[in-house]
Design an enzyme around this catalytic site. Structure first.
Site, PDB file in Angstrom:
ATOM      1  N   ASP A   1     -13.784  -3.736  14.101  1.00  0.00           N
ATOM      2  CA  ASP A   1     -14.367  -2.755  13.233  1.00  0.00           C
ATOM      3  C   ASP A   1     -15.488  -3.020  12.999  1.00  0.00           C
ATOM      4  O   ASP A   1     -16.872  -3.429  13.047  1.00  0.00           O
ATOM      5  CB  ASP A   1     -13.029  -2.321  12.178  1.00  0.00           C
ATOM      6  CG  ASP A   1     -13.418  -2.944  10.928  1.00  0.00           C
ATOM      7  OD1 ASP A   1     -13.338  -2.776  10.030  1.00  0.00           O
ATOM      8  OD2 ASP A   1     -13.916  -4.227  11.444  1.00  0.00           O
TER       9      ASP A   1
ATOM     10  N   PHE B   1      -9.939  -8.455  14.340  1.00  0.00           N
ATOM     11  CA  PHE B   1     -10.153  -6.697  14.547  1.00  0.00           C
ATOM     12  C   PHE B   1     -11.659  -6.565  14.495  1.00  0.00           C
ATOM     13  O   PHE B   1     -12.232  -6.336  13.365  1.00  0.00           O
ATOM     14  CB  PHE B   1     -10.026  -5.719  14.020  1.00  0.00           C
ATOM     15  CG  PHE B   1      -7.789  -6.338  13.640  1.00  0.00           C
ATOM     16  CD1 PHE B   1      -6.967  -6.503  12.203  1.00  0.00           C
ATOM     17  CD2 PHE B   1      -6.363  -7.012  14.674  1.00  0.00           C
ATOM     18  CE1 PHE B   1      -5.812  -7.193  12.239  1.00  0.00           C
ATOM     19  CE2 PHE B   1      -5.865  -7.615  14.503  1.00  0.00           C
ATOM     20  CZ  PHE B   1      -5.063  -6.798  13.215  1.00  0.00           C
TER      21      PHE B   1
ATOM     22  N   ASP C   1      -9.675  -5.417   2.900  1.00  0.00           N
ATOM     23  CA  ASP C   1      -8.968  -4.885   1.509  1.00  0.00           C
ATOM     24  C   ASP C   1     -10.122  -4.999   0.449  1.00  0.00           C
ATOM     25  O   ASP C   1      -9.739  -4.399  -0.481  1.00  0.00           O
ATOM     26  CB  ASP C   1      -7.406  -5.478   1.238  1.00  0.00           C
ATOM     27  CG  ASP C   1      -6.638  -4.715   1.864  1.00  0.00           C
ATOM     28  OD1 ASP C   1      -5.119  -5.500   1.692  1.00  0.00           O
ATOM     29  OD2 ASP C   1      -6.439  -3.728   2.747  1.00  0.00           O
TER      30      ASP C   1
ATOM     31  N   ASP D   1      -8.087 -11.528   7.935  1.00  0.00           N
ATOM     32  CA  ASP D   1      -8.562 -10.127   8.357  1.00  0.00           C
ATOM     33  C   ASP D   1      -8.220  -8.895   7.611  1.00  0.00           C
ATOM     34  O   ASP D   1      -9.250  -8.589   6.871  1.00  0.00           O
ATOM     35  CB  ASP D   1      -8.603  -9.778  10.021  1.00  0.00           C
ATOM     36  CG  ASP D   1      -8.585  -7.817  10.007  1.00  0.00           C
ATOM     37  OD1 ASP D   1      -8.822  -7.086   9.547  1.00  0.00           O
ATOM     38  OD2 ASP D   1     -10.065  -7.847  10.601  1.00  0.00           O
TER      39      ASP D   1
ATOM     40  N   HIS E   1       1.152  -1.356  -0.143  1.00  0.00           N
ATOM     41  CA  HIS E   1      -0.106   0.155  -0.045  1.00  0.00           C
ATOM     42  C   HIS E   1       0.978   1.427  -0.572  1.00  0.00           C
ATOM     43  O   HIS E   1       1.871   1.482   0.821  1.00  0.00           O
ATOM     44  CB  HIS E   1      -0.975  -0.410   0.939  1.00  0.00           C
ATOM     45  CG  HIS E   1      -1.965  -1.330   0.568  1.00  0.00           C
ATOM     46  ND1 HIS E   1      -2.911  -1.244   0.676  1.00  0.00           N
ATOM     47  CD2 HIS E   1      -2.040  -2.362   2.115  1.00  0.00           C
ATOM     48  CE1 HIS E   1      -3.523  -2.602   0.450  1.00  0.00           C
ATOM     49  NE2 HIS E   1      -3.022  -3.006   1.150  1.00  0.00           N
TER      50      HIS E   1
HETATM   51  N1  LIG Z   1     -10.774  -4.904  10.536  1.00  0.00           N
HETATM   52  C1  LIG Z   1     -10.050  -3.977   9.979  1.00  0.00           C
HETATM   53  N2  LIG Z   1      -9.994  -2.847  10.057  1.00  0.00           N
HETATM   54  C2  LIG Z   1      -9.812  -1.713  10.211  1.00  0.00           C
HETATM   55  C3  LIG Z   1      -7.920  -2.462   9.128  1.00  0.00           C
HETATM   56  C4  LIG Z   1      -7.901  -1.210   7.840  1.00  0.00           C
HETATM   57  C5  LIG Z   1      -6.696  -0.840   7.627  1.00  0.00           C
HETATM   58  N3  LIG Z   1      -5.807  -1.652   7.271  1.00  0.00           N
HETATM   59  C6  LIG Z   1      -4.552  -2.035   6.607  1.00  0.00           C
HETATM   60  C7  LIG Z   1      -3.817  -2.810   7.288  1.00  0.00           C
HETATM   61  C8  LIG Z   1      -3.298  -3.820   6.256  1.00  0.00           C
HETATM   62  C9  LIG Z   1      -4.669  -3.704   5.304  1.00  0.00           C
HETATM   63  O1  LIG Z   1      -4.008  -4.830   4.277  1.00  0.00           O
HETATM   64  C10 LIG Z   1      -4.690  -2.557   5.335  1.00  0.00           C
HETATM   65  O2  LIG Z   1      -4.988  -2.487   4.474  1.00  0.00           O
HETATM   66  C11 LIG Z   1      -9.269  -0.738   9.100  1.00  0.00           C
HETATM   67  N4  LIG Z   1      -9.353  -0.868   9.351  1.00  0.00           N
HETATM   68  C12 LIG Z   1     -11.019  -0.566  10.232  1.00  0.00           C
HETATM   69  O3  LIG Z   1     -11.599  -0.108   9.174  1.00  0.00           O
HETATM   70  C13 LIG Z   1     -12.344   1.437   9.280  1.00  0.00           C
HETATM   71  C14 LIG Z   1     -12.340   2.349   8.403  1.00  0.00           C
HETATM   72  O4  LIG Z   1     -13.095   1.530   7.807  1.00  0.00           O
HETATM   73  P1  LIG Z   1     -13.160   2.689   6.228  1.00  0.00           P
HETATM   74  O5  LIG Z   1     -13.926   3.988   6.933  1.00  0.00           O
HETATM   75  O6  LIG Z   1     -13.684   1.983   4.815  1.00  0.00           O
HETATM   76  O7  LIG Z   1     -11.675   3.045   5.622  1.00  0.00           O
HETATM   77  C15 LIG Z   1     -11.945   1.849  11.486  1.00  0.00           C
HETATM   78  O8  LIG Z   1     -12.783   0.941  11.911  1.00  0.00           O
HETATM   79  C16 LIG Z   1     -10.894   1.880  10.854  1.00  0.00           C
HETATM   80  O9  LIG Z   1      -9.767   1.572  12.649  1.00  0.00           O
HETATM   81  C17 LIG Z   1      -7.757  -4.122   8.733  1.00  0.00           C
HETATM   82  O10 LIG Z   1      -7.281  -4.241   8.213  1.00  0.00           O
HETATM   83  N5  LIG Z   1      -8.739  -4.222   9.815  1.00  0.00           N
END
Ligand SMILES: Nc1nc2c(c(CN[C@H]3C=C[C@H](O)[C@@H]3O)cn2[C@@H]2O[C@H](COP(=O)(O)O)[C@@H](O)[C@H]2O)c(=O)[nH]1
Length: 365
Positions: free
Chosen positions: A268, A266, A342, A337, A78
């Site tokens: 979210d 995670f 992604d 996750d 990224h």
């Molecule tokens: N479960 C989970 N939640 C994640 C991520 C990430 C980004 N991780 C990066 C690192 C490695 C990955 O490949 C991603 O490139 C953000 N979030 C959560 O999502 C929400 C944001 O959503 P939106 O507003 O649509 O961007 C917010 O609660 C944020 O905390 C994840 O990976 N897993």
């Protein structure tokens, strides 16, 4: 020495060699997140897991992950993620995951908070990452805890400038983000020689110990809630912080953890949405209607805890199904996750969201 005294001496030496202090065997550190997620799953009535859907999702996810060669390398692919593997990357990741919460907008998609950076308009999680890079490019040391502590330099106005939007809508919960920075700066200064690398060293290579150290010392990471009479730990930002370090450093240096498999998915607002789209989840009619009407769900509400806890448990079941079908593969909840997040973002970009994500305003995710 009497025989008894010799026995006592030997017992003390044996305890020391086994690391047993005063009779109790030192247990490996645990976060108890998965235990809490299973409890939520066992007691949920508005979110149900679909066994067939979950099994089918496991094979789809694994096939796609393999076809894409999905690994920790995807993290650095990224363009906005740190490309160095040094203490500066640790500071960036700590700052990023200190503030990695709640980017969704009440308004329409084109009016939402966004950040223009490197010729692109970034929204959601990426808007945060872009804002941090933009500040550093402008010589504002936004990833330095010394800076957060310096009330003369790091004023509210400067922080408002750092997180300025390309639209009329500002970043959600700006005041809470400022409070997180100042709280964390104070704690790093008082207990960890002003650097999160000290915390990593104190965890001695254990991911679970690092999660526990983070939530014990930093209240803004202490993501836990009462559900059906029990304290449930979700620790979403503490866990994704450890996972981001592991992925950035590809399991080496500041990302080296012997027990990384103890990190769960995670909890979210994107993962429940993705699991529902993959037919792993069914919502009760009232919850389904509430979400489709874009109505807010209060932080700590039973529906919210069911969505978050069942997500963590569902990805554990998906992980177990992948391992059952492919013995010995190196897959963990983190990679599943990351892949789902992604993928969800790609679906969003193509306007293919089958159901809205739930809307809770909180600093926990
Ligand atoms: N479960 C989970 N939640 C994640 C991520 C990430 C980004 N991780 C990066 C690192 C490695 C990955 O490949 C991603 O490139 C953000 N979030 C959560 O999502 C929400 C944001 O959503 P939106 O507003 O649509 O961007 C917010 O609660 C944020 O905390 C994840 O990976 N897993």
């Amino acid at each position: 020495m009497s025989d008894d005294e010799v026995d006592q001496e030997l017992l003390v030496l044996l305890r020391k060699s086994l690391g047993i202090a005063n009779g109790s065997v030192s247990q490996p550190p645990e976060t108890k997140v998965l235990e809490g997620a299973e409890y939520v799953y066992d007691n949920a009535i508005d979110v149900a897991l679909d066994p067939q859907g979950t099994k089918a999702a496991a094979s789809t996810i694994w096939a796609l992950m393999q076809s894409k060669g999905y690994s920790t390398k995807a993290w650095s692919s990224h363009e906005l993620h740190p490309q160095t593997r040094d203490a500066a990357a640790v500071d960036f990741i700590f700052t990023m995951d200190l503030l990695n919460f709640c980017f969704w907008s009440e308004g329409t998609s084109d009016g939402r908070f966004s950040v223009n950076y490197r010729g692109k308009t970034w929204t959601g999680y990426w808007s945060l990452v872009a804002a941090l890079h933009r500040a550093l490019d402008e010589e504002i040391p936004i990833t330095s805890s010394d800076f957060w502590q310096d009330r003369g330099e790091c004023t509210d106005e400067v922080l408002r400038y750092v997180f300025r939007s390309a639209t009329k809508e500002q970043i959600p919960l700006l005041e809470k983000r400022m409070a997180c920075l100042r709280e964390a700066g104070q704690i790093l200064y008082e207990r960890f020689q002003c650097s999160f690398t000290t915390c990593i060293r104190e965890a001695k290579g254990s991911a679970a110990a690092l999660v526990n150290l983070i939530v014990e010392n930093f209240p803004c990471f202490r993501d836990e809630v009462k559900f059906e009479g029990k304290k449930v730990r979700l620790y979403k930002r503490a866990q994704i912080l450890v996972a981001d370090l592991w992925a950035c450093f590809e399991g080496e240096s500041y990302g080296r953890f012997d027990d990384i498999g103890k990190i769960t998915a995670f909890a979210d607002y994107r993962i429940p949405q993705m699991l529902h789209s993959l037919h792993c989840f069914h919502y009760s009619p009232p919850l389904d209607h509430h979400i489709r009407q874009l109505r807010p769900i209060e932080s700590g509400h039973s529906w919210e805890v069911q969505l978050r806890g069942c997500s963590v448990w569902c990805i554990e079941l998906i992980r177990r199904e992948i391992v059952r079908r492919n013995p010995g593969v190196a897959v963990n909840a983190i990679l599943i996750d990351f892949f789902l997040y992604d993928t969800m973002k790609q679906l969003e970009a193509e306007g293919l969201e089958a159901i809205p994500h739930h809307r809770t305003r909180s600093i926990w995710y």
